[in-house]
Design a protein around this motif. Structure first.
Motif, PDB file in Angstrom:
ATOM      1  N   THR B 375     108.903  73.785  20.433  1.00 43.36           N
ATOM      2  CA  THR B 375     108.929  75.248  20.298  1.00 43.36           C
ATOM      3  C   THR B 375     107.530  75.830  20.115  1.00 43.36           C
ATOM      4  OG1 THR B 375     109.372  74.964  17.922  1.00 43.36           O
ATOM      5  CG2 THR B 375     111.266  75.396  19.343  1.00 43.36           C
ATOM      6  N   TYR B 376     106.509  74.999  20.261  1.00 42.46           N
ATOM      7  CA  TYR B 376     105.141  75.453  20.045  1.00 42.46           C
ATOM      8  C   TYR B 376     104.459  75.547  21.399  1.00 42.46           C
ATOM      9  CZ  TYR B 376     100.666  75.754  17.489  1.00 42.46           C
ATOM     10  OH  TYR B 376      99.466  76.170  16.957  1.00 42.46           O
ATOM     11  N   SER B 377     104.046  76.722  21.803  1.00 44.86           N
ATOM     12  CA  SER B 377     103.500  76.852  23.149  1.00 44.86           C
ATOM     13  C   SER B 377     102.566  78.041  23.267  1.00 44.86           C
ATOM     14  CB  SER B 377     104.638  77.002  24.165  1.00 44.86           C
ATOM     15  OG  SER B 377     104.098  77.154  25.466  1.00 44.86           O
ATOM     16  N   ASP B 378     101.639  77.886  24.174  1.00 40.23           N
ATOM     17  CA  ASP B 378     100.747  78.991  24.523  1.00 40.23           C
ATOM     18  C   ASP B 378     101.235  79.703  25.783  1.00 40.23           C
ATOM     19  OD1 ASP B 378      98.389  80.478  23.974  1.00 40.23           O
ATOM     20  OD2 ASP B 378      97.367  79.472  25.628  1.00 40.23           O
ATOM     21  N   GLY B 380     104.394  81.027  26.076  1.00 44.19           N
ATOM     22  CA  GLY B 380     105.539  81.879  25.805  1.00 44.19           C
ATOM     23  C   GLY B 380     106.856  81.147  25.956  1.00 44.19           C
ATOM     24  N   ILE B 381     107.938  81.905  25.905  1.00 49.59           N
ATOM     25  CA  ILE B 381     109.283  81.341  26.015  1.00 49.59           C
ATOM     26  C   ILE B 381     109.538  80.925  27.464  1.00 49.59           C
ATOM     27  CG2 ILE B 381     111.739  81.921  25.885  1.00 49.59           C
ATOM     28  CD1 ILE B 381     110.997  83.792  23.526  1.00 49.59           C
ATOM     29  N   VAL B 382     110.156  79.768  27.616  1.00 48.52           N
ATOM     30  CA  VAL B 382     110.471  79.274  28.962  1.00 48.52           C
ATOM     31  C   VAL B 382     111.216  80.340  29.756  1.00 48.52           C
ATOM     32  CG1 VAL B 382     112.019  77.704  30.194  1.00 48.52           C
ATOM     33  CG2 VAL B 382     110.453  76.806  28.470  1.00 48.52           C
ATOM     34  N   GLY B 383     110.762  80.564  30.955  1.00 48.64           N
ATOM     35  CA  GLY B 383     111.442  81.498  31.845  1.00 48.64           C
ATOM     36  C   GLY B 383     111.011  82.940  31.681  1.00 48.64           C
ATOM     37  N   ALA B 384     110.285  83.211  30.617  1.00 55.92           N
ATOM     38  CA  ALA B 384     109.817  84.581  30.423  1.00 55.92           C
ATOM     39  C   ALA B 384     108.565  84.803  31.257  1.00 55.92           C
ATOM     40  CB  ALA B 384     109.516  84.818  28.951  1.00 55.92           C
ATOM     41  N   ARG B 385     108.155  86.039  31.327  1.00 55.82           N
ATOM     42  CA  ARG B 385     106.895  86.258  32.022  1.00 55.82           C
ATOM     43  C   ARG B 385     105.797  85.524  31.256  1.00 55.82           C
ATOM     44  NH1 ARG B 385     108.438  91.217  30.013  1.00 55.82           N
ATOM     45  NH2 ARG B 385     107.250  91.930  28.198  1.00 55.82           N
ATOM     46  N   ASN B 387     102.450  84.050  29.599  1.00 54.97           N
ATOM     47  CA  ASN B 387     101.271  84.533  28.890  1.00 54.97           C
ATOM     48  C   ASN B 387     100.040  84.313  29.750  1.00 54.97           C
ATOM     49  OD1 ASN B 387     102.662  85.351  26.709  1.00 54.97           O
ATOM     50  ND2 ASN B 387     102.105  83.653  25.393  1.00 54.97           N
ATOM     51  N   ARG B 401     107.928  77.470  25.443  1.00 54.69           N
ATOM     52  CA  ARG B 401     108.812  77.177  24.310  1.00 54.69           C
ATOM     53  C   ARG B 401     110.260  77.028  24.761  1.00 54.69           C
ATOM     54  NH1 ARG B 401     106.553  79.420  19.686  1.00 54.69           N
ATOM     55  NH2 ARG B 401     105.055  81.109  19.946  1.00 54.69           N
ATOM     56  N   VAL B 403     114.000  77.567  23.511  1.00 58.65           N
ATOM     57  CA  VAL B 403     114.754  78.263  22.463  1.00 58.65           C
ATOM     58  C   VAL B 403     116.212  78.371  22.879  1.00 58.65           C
ATOM     59  CG1 VAL B 403     112.799  79.635  21.619  1.00 58.65           C
ATOM     60  CG2 VAL B 403     114.230  80.533  23.458  1.00 58.65           C
TER      61      VAL B 403
END
Lengths: 227, 589
Positions: B375-378, B380-385, B387, B401, B403
């Motif tokens: 859950t730690y990522s630079d 962003g959330i998987v599948g989201a636009r 970063n 990430r 979730v």
């Protein structure tokens, strides 16, 4: 108008953390306070914090608790809320950031500061849906709306280039960690588990052990290498 | 009272200097800012939140009293510095991996691939110069070839599947894989074969899977016979019993919860400052000043520059705290239908080396840390636009990430995953640094440290290396049979903090000379990961730090106390020697 209380972390003095150090943070938290309707009293604050981070725990690891039901994504098993993930996040943030200074002389512990941010972002994502059974608007959102809040937090961290920038990125991570550790099943005073942690059931983790029978041997039969 | 030597910090490096000098009869005082764990079998629950919560756990950077806050660090970017204070320092949660630094990180290297390395910041000596010290430490800890469990067998099958050859030597010279050479005692007797092994029937690694929560196994084993050779189990017992096993030896004195707040110096007219001692504070605020002929700074890659700067020692070239390397870690997760037993056994017993790029190693974790890692990522959330992170999939199914249902699925069985840690050979960059918090935030120990890592602006070589290694990790996992592969693209999760007080060939860009003595202060040496000249080529840093610390101890003894060098002329005593065991038992250590 009754005077507002000054809030500090539950058991820790802020130490010598200097108010000047939080100027950038203060602006953001101050803004969140305005959006959120000002600083609540202590009882309201506790509820705001708990609902906010339980809402986060349900987002990261859904279960069948009321927060998961409200967000519209549930499972047939207990999830992060029931493992105490929200409480793990709260305790960690309060310890990591004992005091954040707001727009006035008020100071708030880290969990309240971030609960206010979640609330203010929630209000901007869906003012209508923010109204509901929970005191923190974030917990009233749908799962997809919560996702949008956290995407915005990820993409444009509100506390960038401050001493506590790291904490924004850590919210989801701490919730995930809390959901799959022993969480609130650990009674620290008695040094014993009071129940089987929900997270261990979810991950089929077998728990603390003095050893396992998983020794296969040595790759290629080599127990040492050449110099 | 004038001591011979004061060592600041009882982590991975300080106890090495202390043990070597105590063995030779010097009067050594070791000051540690964190707790001492005298009875880990009873003190350590090995539960992940209780142990590893970086703010509240027993393995954190903070005082003994866990009701008190952790020592604050300013982190003005997505990141976390995951160190441990206390006797043993960060070795308390390390995996014990002990690769030597690649040849290309040393002066004098002339291999065809030399331009693949950070040659501008090479070690100020050759590999051959350091080799005897590597061998000395490897025999002392000891370092051994790791045993194999299910997750290692899976890793090796993946490495074979992508065509890597096996390396059967200490030092890789080409892309290859191997069992780790690690500081974990090989399993003997019932260790690794039963669920509840007890010493002496079980000796060495019991496959409990709790390297990151502190090693207290085998149950009932004397402290120096616990499996993992974190310094609390190896060098510290040796330094505390030196009189019992070394002819002419003198036991070092250790004071825990003693936070050093200032290094004192004196300056003769027209001369350089000279270290004269330190002031430390005990819980409750009681301060003590101690004088010594030599001071050794070994407080770690964050606290060493902090203490230097808070002590207002010279920083004329402005390199104190600069050049922070961290291996720009990343984490790749494969999920499998078959069992991997990822939460069992020594946490990381397999690796693949890519000289000039860095390395890969497996990383077994219990449940909570597995979720932390996923859950730690630079990105962003998987599948989201996405970063602004420059990292790409590199063949993985997802980046970012996990979730909700994605996390539930990936976490559905912690023993059906295989993790690969990316250890990037990263460049020394001036802008990545530790400095004092500029707005004067202070705790009781002075202005707090601010750790700045511009992780999205790393050098082209660092970025290239990380992407290359992530791609190889994905390929390895697929070859091992993973049904899904997730790339996390971690923000800086600083488990390997290095080179903030770097030694170097040039006085213009280094803090310490080739002997690890501070250039600006006489009588002050450095002996932790901060003194490393570079990112060690992506190799886990502790062994190299310990080899250099041994070399530093020898230098101190010969230059300041009239002694003879010993590393090339004698053999080391191993930390599991019966004489040490007897002294540990007799003294209740």
């Amino acid at each position: 108008m009754p005077s507002r209380p000054t809030l500090h972390a539950a058991s820790d003095p802020p130490g010598r953390l200097d108010r000047r150090g939080f100027l950038a943070t203060a602006a953001v938290v101050g803004g969140a306070l305005v959006v959120a309707g000002g600083l609540p009293d202590e009882a309201e604050a506790a509820s705001l914090v708990l609902d906010g981070f339980n809402g986060l725990a349900a987002f990261v690891v859904p279960g069948f608790d009321p927060y998961s039901v409200r967000q519209g994504v549930t499972t047939k098993r207990a999830g992060g809320v029931d493992n105490g993930a929200g409480e793990v996040v709260i305790k960690t943030l309060d310890r990591a950031i004992p005091a954040v200074v707001g727009e006035t002389d008020l100071s708030v512990p880290g969990a309240l500061a971030y609960a206010l941010l979640l609330k203010s972002y929630a209000l901007s994502v869906s003012p209508l849906r923010s109204i509901g059974p929970f005191s923190n608007a974030f917990a009233n959102l749908t799962w997809q709306q919560k996702r949008e809040v956290l995407i915005r937090l990820d993409a444009a961290p509100p506390l960038e280039n401050t001493q506590i920038t790291f904490a924004g990125n850590a919210l989801i991570t701490l919730a995930g960690f809390g959901a799959y550790t022993e969480g609130t099943a650990w009674d620290a005073s008695q040094r014993r588990l009071t129940s089987l942690p929900v997270g261990w059931t979810l991950s089929k983790y077998q728990g603390v052990s003095n050893g396992h029978a998983d020794l296969i041997g040595y790759y290629g039969g080599r127990t040492e290498v050449e110099a | 009272m004038m001591r011979d030597v004061i060592v600041i910090g009882c982590g991975g490096g300080g106890p090495v200097v202390a043990k070597e000098l105590a063995e030779r009869g010097l009067d050594v005082l070791v000051l540690e800012g964190g707790p001492r764990f005298p009875d880990p079998e009873r003190e350590w629950s090995r539960l992940e939140n209780d142990a590893n919560n970086p703010i509240t756990g027993y393995l954190r950077v903070g005082p003994s009293d866990r009701s008190r806050p952790a020592y604050p660090r300013s982190l003005p970017q997505d990141s976390f510095v995951w160190q441990v204070s206390g006797v043993g320092g960060t070795t308390l949660h390390y995996y014990g991996n002990c690769p030597r630094a690649p040849l290309g990180t040393f002066s004098g290297y002339a291999g065809a691939d030399r331009d693949n390395y950070d040659r501008a910041h090479a070690f100020p000596f050759t590999y051959d110069d350091l080799l005897p010290y590597y061998e000395w430490v490897e025999a002392t800890l000891p370092v051994q070839t790791a045993a194999m469990g299910t997750k290692e067998a899976k890793f090796f099958s993946g490495a074979e599947g992508i065509g890597l050859p096996v390396n059967t030597r200490k030092q890789p010279t080409q892309p290859s894989f191997r069992p780790q050479e690690n500081a974990i005692l090989q399993p003997q007797g019932t260790a690794g074969r039963v669920e509840d092994p007890v010493y002496p029937d079980a000796q060495g690694c019991t496959f409990c899977g709790h390297c990151f929560q502190g090693c207290s196994m085998p149950s009932r084993a004397p402290r120096n016979l616990k499996a993992k050779r974190s310094t609390d189990n190896s060098y510290v017992p040796m330094m505390l019993t030196a009189d019992a096993w070394a002819s002419g030896g003198r036991s070092a004195e250790l004071i825990a919860d003693a936070f050093v707040q200032k290094i004192h110096t004196t300056t003769a007219l027209g001369g350089k400052p000279r270290a004269t001692g330190v002031t430390y504070e005990l819980p409750g605020g009681e301060k003590h000043r101690v004088e010594a002929k030599i001071v050794v700074l070994a407080a770690g890659a964050v606290e060493s520059p902090r203490l230097w700067l808070n002590s207002k020692l010279p920083n004329q070239n402005d390199w104190v705290g600069r050049g922070f390397t961290d291996h720009h870690l990343d984490w790749i997760v494969g999920t499998f239908d078959e069992r991997t037993e990822s939460s069992k056994g020594a946490s990381s017993s397999a690796r693949a080396d890519f000289p000039g790029y860095g390395g890969l190693e497996n990383g077994g974790l219990p449940s909570g840390l597995q979720a932390f890692a996923e859950t730690y990522s630079d990105s962003g959330i998987v599948g989201a636009r996405k970063n602004a992170s420059p990292a790409t999939l590199q063949g993985a199914d997802t980046i970012g990430r996990l979730v909700g249902r994605d996390l539930l699925e990936a976490m559905s069985d912690v023993n059906r995953v295989l993790n690969v840690l990316v250890l990037t050979d990263d460049d020394v960059e001036r802008s990545n640094r530790v400095r004092l918090e500029p707005v004067s935030l202070a705790d009781t120990n002075g202005t707090i440290p601010r750790v700045e890592v511009q992780h999205r602006k790393r050098s082209a070589r660092t970025f290239r290396n990380r992407e290359f290694l992530a791609g190889r990790a994905v390929q390895l996992l697929r070859a091992a049979g993973a049904k899904k592969v997730h790339r996390m693209d971690w923000p800086p999760l600083i488990l390997h903090g290095q080179s903030t007080m770097r030694m170097g060939t040039s006085a213009a860009d280094s803090v310490a000379d080739e002997w690890a003595q501070a250039r600006a202060v006489d009588g002050l040496y450095l002996a932790d990961n901060s003194v490393l000249a570079n990112g060690v080529g992506g190799a886990n840093p502790t062994l190299t730090t310990q080899a250099i610390a041994t070399r530093t101890a020898e230098r101190i003894f010969t230059q300041h106390f009239g002694g003879e060098a010993w590393v090339r002329t004698s053999a080391p005593v191993c930390s599991i020697d019966d004489r040490i065991t007897a002294a540990v038992i007799a003294r209740g250590l």
